[in-house]
Design an enzyme around this catalytic site. Structure first.
Site, PDB file in Angstrom:
ATOM      1  CB  SER A 145       1.202  -8.290   5.904  1.00  0.00           C
ATOM      2  OG  SER A 145      -0.136  -7.845   5.137  1.00  0.00           O
ATOM      3  CE1 TYR A 158      -1.980 -12.394   8.602  1.00  0.00           C
ATOM      4  CE2 TYR A 158      -1.850 -10.326   7.398  1.00  0.00           C
ATOM      5  CZ  TYR A 158      -1.508 -11.298   7.407  1.00  0.00           C
ATOM      6  OH  TYR A 158      -0.194 -11.911   5.828  1.00  0.00           O
TER       7      TYR A 158
END
Length: 276
Positions: A145, A158
């Site tokens: 990401s 995350y």
């Protein structure tokens, strides 16, 4: 390694029912690949599989799996080997999100996110590695990401998972050099439902968190998943070790290298100017 050719090759994709996973599935179907589609969403998986067959996939099998259950996936790998002969491409795409600060998030929820975003990547790769090593020119794609490059507040869980995917992928690439290709992908604002489907840290009685997620999706997640899929497939073809998608992600990547201890201050100032 030679360029990757997709026709007739067995491609395993997690999180295939929506978003980047679905876009990758349909792009690979046009290339006459054999598709092994994995997701916990049985209905969505069936819809994408049917479209893939219509478009031209050589063969499609679907597997309803909840990657948060901690399974070692050896049974799944064995099923793929028996049905398709083995995997040539493994795309670890499935991912989940979790709202809230580290103080707010429970360890149970933190572990759930790590299981899907990081441990499932490791377990899937471990289960399919013997097949990949036996198939000349095999390749692995791990979706990290933008938050595997920068670490914003309220995203501790995350960020932890996506930095883990990044490190795992880089070390694995070095181990498998010349045998199996490895690409780590850092997408920025891709238009998927990951924000709106994020697990909430507490009750959202007035709908504030849901509204914030919807607004974030509208403003920040703008690139079509089909474009992200196109770039990922091109990266696999050319054996690119690292792919950063979207201009914002590329700028952030440069900023981290230039100011590794101060990049978040710079980003905050830029965000403040935009909101003035």
């Amino acid at each position: 390694m030679d360029r990757f050719a997709f026709a007739g090759r067995t491609c395993v994709i997690t999180g295939a029912a929506s978003g980047i996973g679905a876009a990758l599935t349909l792009d690979l179907a046009k290339r006459r690949a054999v598709l092994v589609l994995i997701d916990r969403d049985a209905e969505g998986l069936a819809r994408v599989a049917e479209l893939a067959r219509e478009i031209g996939a050589k063969e499609v099998s679907t597997h309803v799996v909840d990657l948060s259950d901690g399974g070692d996936r050896l049974d799944l790998a064995a099923e793929v080997a028996a049905r398709h002969g083995g995997a040539d491409l493994l795309v670890n795409n499935a991912g989940v999100a979790l709202s809230g600060t580290f103080e707010q998030v429970s360890l149970k929820d933190f572990d759930w996110l790590l299981e899907v975003n990081l441990h499932a990547v490791i377990r899937m790769t471990k289960a399919f590695l013997p097949q990949l090593l036996s198939r000349p020119g095999a390749h692995v794609v791990n979706i990290s990401s933008l938050f595997g490059l920068i670490a914003p507040p309220t995203q501790v869980a995350y960020v932890t998972s996506k930095y883990g995917v990044r490190g795992f992928s880089e070390a694995l690439r070095h181990e498998l050099a010349g045998k199996v290709g490895v690409t780590v992908v850092h997408p920025g604002g891709i238009r998927t439902n990951i924000a709106t489907s994020a697990r909430l840290t507490g009750a959202d009685e007035d709908g504030t968190q849901a509204a914030q997620a919807a607004e974030f999706t509208r403003k920040a997640l703008t690139m079509p998943p089909e474009e992200a899929a196109r770039q990922i497939i091109a990266a696999v073809q050319s054996r690119k070790p690292r792919l950063v998608i979207t201009r914002a992600a590329k700028l952030a990547d440069v900023l981290v290298r230039v100011a590794p201890a101060r990049y978040w201050n710079v980003i905050q100032r830029q965000l403040a100017k935009r909101n003035m």
